[in-house]
Design a protein around this motif. Structure first.
Motif, PDB file in Angstrom:
ATOM      1  N   ASP A  38      65.299   6.055  42.338  1.00 55.48           N
ATOM      2  CA  ASP A  38      65.939   7.006  41.339  1.00 55.48           C
ATOM      3  C   ASP A  38      66.002   8.338  41.731  1.00 55.48           C
ATOM      4  OD1 ASP A  38      63.455   7.602  40.776  1.00 55.48           O
ATOM      5  OD2 ASP A  38      63.383   7.114  38.841  1.00 55.48           O
ATOM      6  N   GLY A  39      65.638   8.592  42.959  1.00 57.07           N
ATOM      7  CA  GLY A  39      65.523   9.990  43.420  1.00 57.07           C
ATOM      8  C   GLY A  39      64.258  10.540  43.411  1.00 57.07           C
ATOM      9  N   LYS A  40      63.436   9.691  42.787  1.00 53.94           N
ATOM     10  CA  LYS A  40      61.684  10.109  42.636  1.00 53.94           C
ATOM     11  C   LYS A  40      60.976   9.095  43.393  1.00 53.94           C
ATOM     12  CE  LYS A  40      62.455  13.160  38.571  1.00 53.94           C
ATOM     13  NZ  LYS A  40      63.384  12.529  38.028  1.00 53.94           N
ATOM     14  N   ILE A  54      71.532   0.359  37.216  1.00 57.18           N
ATOM     15  CA  ILE A  54      71.203  -0.932  37.045  1.00 57.18           C
ATOM     16  C   ILE A  54      70.610  -1.272  35.589  1.00 57.18           C
ATOM     17  CG2 ILE A  54      70.503  -1.442  39.448  1.00 57.18           C
ATOM     18  CD1 ILE A  54      67.638  -0.906  38.797  1.00 57.18           C
ATOM     19  N   TYR A  55      70.748  -2.561  35.164  1.00 52.86           N
ATOM     20  CA  TYR A  55      70.622  -3.061  33.995  1.00 52.86           C
ATOM     21  C   TYR A  55      69.750  -4.509  34.104  1.00 52.86           C
ATOM     22  CZ  TYR A  55      74.311  -0.169  32.286  1.00 52.86           C
ATOM     23  OH  TYR A  55      74.940   1.053  32.061  1.00 52.86           O
ATOM     24  N   GLY A  56      68.473  -4.400  33.491  1.00 50.25           N
ATOM     25  CA  GLY A  56      67.746  -5.688  33.750  1.00 50.25           C
ATOM     26  C   GLY A  56      66.573  -5.685  33.218  1.00 50.25           C
ATOM     27  N   GLU A  57      65.397  -6.566  33.509  1.00 49.52           N
ATOM     28  CA  GLU A  57      64.129  -6.188  33.103  1.00 49.52           C
ATOM     29  C   GLU A  57      63.077  -6.209  33.924  1.00 49.52           C
ATOM     30  OE1 GLU A  57      63.840 -11.140  31.910  1.00 49.52           O
ATOM     31  OE2 GLU A  57      64.951  -9.769  30.527  1.00 49.52           O
ATOM     32  N   VAL A  58      61.799  -5.704  33.633  1.00 52.62           N
ATOM     33  CA  VAL A  58      60.658  -5.767  34.768  1.00 52.62           C
ATOM     34  C   VAL A  58      60.375  -7.207  35.051  1.00 52.62           C
ATOM     35  CG1 VAL A  58      58.390  -4.936  34.884  1.00 52.62           C
ATOM     36  CG2 VAL A  58      60.049  -3.427  33.761  1.00 52.62           C
ATOM     37  N   ASP A  59      60.070  -7.349  36.015  1.00 55.30           N
ATOM     38  CA  ASP A  59      59.522  -8.725  36.711  1.00 55.30           C
ATOM     39  C   ASP A  59      57.807  -8.375  36.931  1.00 55.30           C
ATOM     40  OD1 ASP A  59      58.559 -11.143  37.350  1.00 55.30           O
ATOM     41  OD2 ASP A  59      59.825 -10.996  39.566  1.00 55.30           O
ATOM     42  N   VAL A  62      62.378   2.532  29.056  1.00 52.98           N
ATOM     43  CA  VAL A  62      62.345   2.686  30.555  1.00 52.98           C
ATOM     44  C   VAL A  62      63.772   2.851  31.344  1.00 52.98           C
ATOM     45  CG1 VAL A  62      61.846   1.187  32.602  1.00 52.98           C
ATOM     46  CG2 VAL A  62      60.498   0.805  30.499  1.00 52.98           C
ATOM     47  N   ASN A  63      63.879   4.255  31.689  1.00 54.41           N
ATOM     48  CA  ASN A  63      64.956   4.529  32.446  1.00 54.41           C
ATOM     49  C   ASN A  63      64.748   5.203  33.517  1.00 54.41           C
ATOM     50  OD1 ASN A  63      64.145   6.978  31.365  1.00 54.41           O
ATOM     51  ND2 ASN A  63      65.971   7.211  29.904  1.00 54.41           N
ATOM     52  N   SER A  64      63.592   5.205  33.952  1.00 55.96           N
ATOM     53  CA  SER A  64      63.084   5.671  35.538  1.00 55.96           C
ATOM     54  C   SER A  64      62.422   4.741  36.142  1.00 55.96           C
ATOM     55  CB  SER A  64      62.122   6.859  35.143  1.00 55.96           C
ATOM     56  OG  SER A  64      60.742   6.499  34.760  1.00 55.96           O
ATOM     57  N   VAL A  65      62.047   4.583  37.392  1.00 58.37           N
ATOM     58  CA  VAL A  65      61.325   3.759  38.393  1.00 58.37           C
ATOM     59  C   VAL A  65      59.963   4.086  38.054  1.00 58.37           C
ATOM     60  CG1 VAL A  65      60.800   3.357  40.784  1.00 58.37           C
ATOM     61  CG2 VAL A  65      63.233   3.656  40.171  1.00 58.37           C
ATOM     62  N   LYS A  66      59.380   5.171  37.929  1.00 56.58           N
ATOM     63  CA  LYS A  66      58.272   5.419  37.584  1.00 56.58           C
ATOM     64  C   LYS A  66      57.512   4.577  36.195  1.00 56.58           C
ATOM     65  CE  LYS A  66      54.787   9.265  37.181  1.00 56.58           C
ATOM     66  NZ  LYS A  66      54.109   9.352  38.464  1.00 56.58           N
ATOM     67  N   ALA A  67      58.416   4.653  35.372  1.00 56.98           N
ATOM     68  CA  ALA A  67      58.288   3.868  34.212  1.00 56.98           C
ATOM     69  C   ALA A  67      58.207   2.329  34.377  1.00 56.98           C
ATOM     70  CB  ALA A  67      59.129   4.411  33.014  1.00 56.98           C
ATOM     71  N   GLU A 110      67.134   0.506  32.034  1.00 59.41           N
ATOM     72  CA  GLU A 110      68.581   0.974  32.675  1.00 59.41           C
ATOM     73  C   GLU A 110      68.237   2.046  33.394  1.00 59.41           C
ATOM     74  OE1 GLU A 110      72.001   3.232  30.152  1.00 59.41           O
ATOM     75  OE2 GLU A 110      71.054   1.672  29.226  1.00 59.41           O
ATOM     76  N   ILE A 111      68.473   2.039  34.828  1.00 63.26           N
ATOM     77  CA  ILE A 111      68.205   3.074  35.588  1.00 63.26           C
ATOM     78  C   ILE A 111      69.345   3.288  36.649  1.00 63.26           C
ATOM     79  CG2 ILE A 111      66.453   3.791  37.254  1.00 63.26           C
ATOM     80  CD1 ILE A 111      64.310   1.520  36.269  1.00 63.26           C
ATOM     81  N   LYS A 112      69.503   4.781  36.687  1.00 59.15           N
ATOM     82  CA  LYS A 112      70.721   5.469  37.479  1.00 59.15           C
ATOM     83  C   LYS A 112      69.763   5.712  38.878  1.00 59.15           C
ATOM     84  CE  LYS A 112      73.676   7.997  35.409  1.00 59.15           C
ATOM     85  NZ  LYS A 112      75.022   7.637  35.442  1.00 59.15           N
ATOM     86  N   GLY A 113      70.583   5.057  40.109  1.00 59.80           N
ATOM     87  CA  GLY A 113      69.835   5.341  41.272  1.00 59.80           C
ATOM     88  C   GLY A 113      70.552   4.927  42.191  1.00 59.80           C
ATOM     89  N   LYS A 114      69.974   4.594  43.558  1.00 57.51           N
ATOM     90  CA  LYS A 114      70.814   4.307  44.690  1.00 57.51           C
ATOM     91  C   LYS A 114      70.026   2.958  45.349  1.00 57.51           C
ATOM     92  CE  LYS A 114      72.631   8.652  45.891  1.00 57.51           C
ATOM     93  NZ  LYS A 114      72.987   9.799  46.685  1.00 57.51           N
ATOM     94  N   ILE A 115      70.495   1.863  45.797  1.00 53.81           N
ATOM     95  CA  ILE A 115      70.179   0.940  46.916  1.00 53.81           C
ATOM     96  C   ILE A 115      70.036   1.587  47.912  1.00 53.81           C
ATOM     97  CG2 ILE A 115      70.397  -1.418  47.634  1.00 53.81           C
ATOM     98  CD1 ILE A 115      71.867  -1.991  45.206  1.00 53.81           C
ATOM     99  N   ILE A 116      68.685   1.526  48.620  1.00 53.92           N
ATOM    100  CA  ILE A 116      68.312   2.239  49.954  1.00 53.92           C
ATOM    101  C   ILE A 116      68.304   1.193  51.121  1.00 53.92           C
ATOM    102  CG2 ILE A 116      66.572   3.193  51.065  1.00 53.92           C
ATOM    103  CD1 ILE A 116      65.377   4.219  48.693  1.00 53.92           C
ATOM    104  N   SER A 117      67.984   0.132  50.931  1.00 53.19           N
ATOM    105  CA  SER A 117      68.222  -0.987  51.831  1.00 53.19           C
ATOM    106  C   SER A 117      67.687  -2.490  51.198  1.00 53.19           C
ATOM    107  CB  SER A 117      66.821  -0.688  52.996  1.00 53.19           C
ATOM    108  OG  SER A 117      65.776  -0.783  52.291  1.00 53.19           O
TER     109      SER A 117
END
Length: 99
Positions: free
Chosen positions: A51-53, A78-83, A17-22, A33-40
């Motif tokens: 993550d741009g998508k 971000i590193y963490g786990e799915v809730d 899992v390294n994408s928001v979709k996943a 472990e996902i690379k991206g931006k905090i929007i709000s």
């Protein structure tokens, strides 16, 4: 004990899992472990992350920022786990952030 440092091994993320979709369709407690931006910020310790998508809600406890200040234009990992919760969309419980 610890494995020898020169043993080699897998250098990619600890899970698939390294994408928001996943992350949105992953099981509860799946490592991410996902690379991206905090929007709000959308609530107490809750933020919208992209993550741009795709976008997902992430939870960052106030003490887990590790002193980082992050703007909406900055790419972070971000590193963490799915809730996972059957009543609402998956979120990510963030344990660590790096810039």
């Amino acid at each position: 004990g610890d494995a020898p440092a020169n043993q080699g091994g897998f250098l990619g993320p600890k899970s698939g899992v390294n994408s928001v979709k996943a992350a949105l369709s992953a099981w509860d407690d799946t490592l991410v472990e996902i690379k991206g931006k905090i929007i709000s910020q959308v609530g107490h310790e809750k933020y919208k992350f992209s993550d741009g998508k795709d976008t997902i809600i992430i939870e960052i406890d106030d003490e887990d920022w590790g002193g980082l200040s992050v703007g909406p234009d900055e790419t972070i990992t971000i590193y963490g786990e799915v809730d996972g919760n059957t009543l609402k969309a998956n979120e990510i419980d963030v344990k660590r952030i790096t810039k």
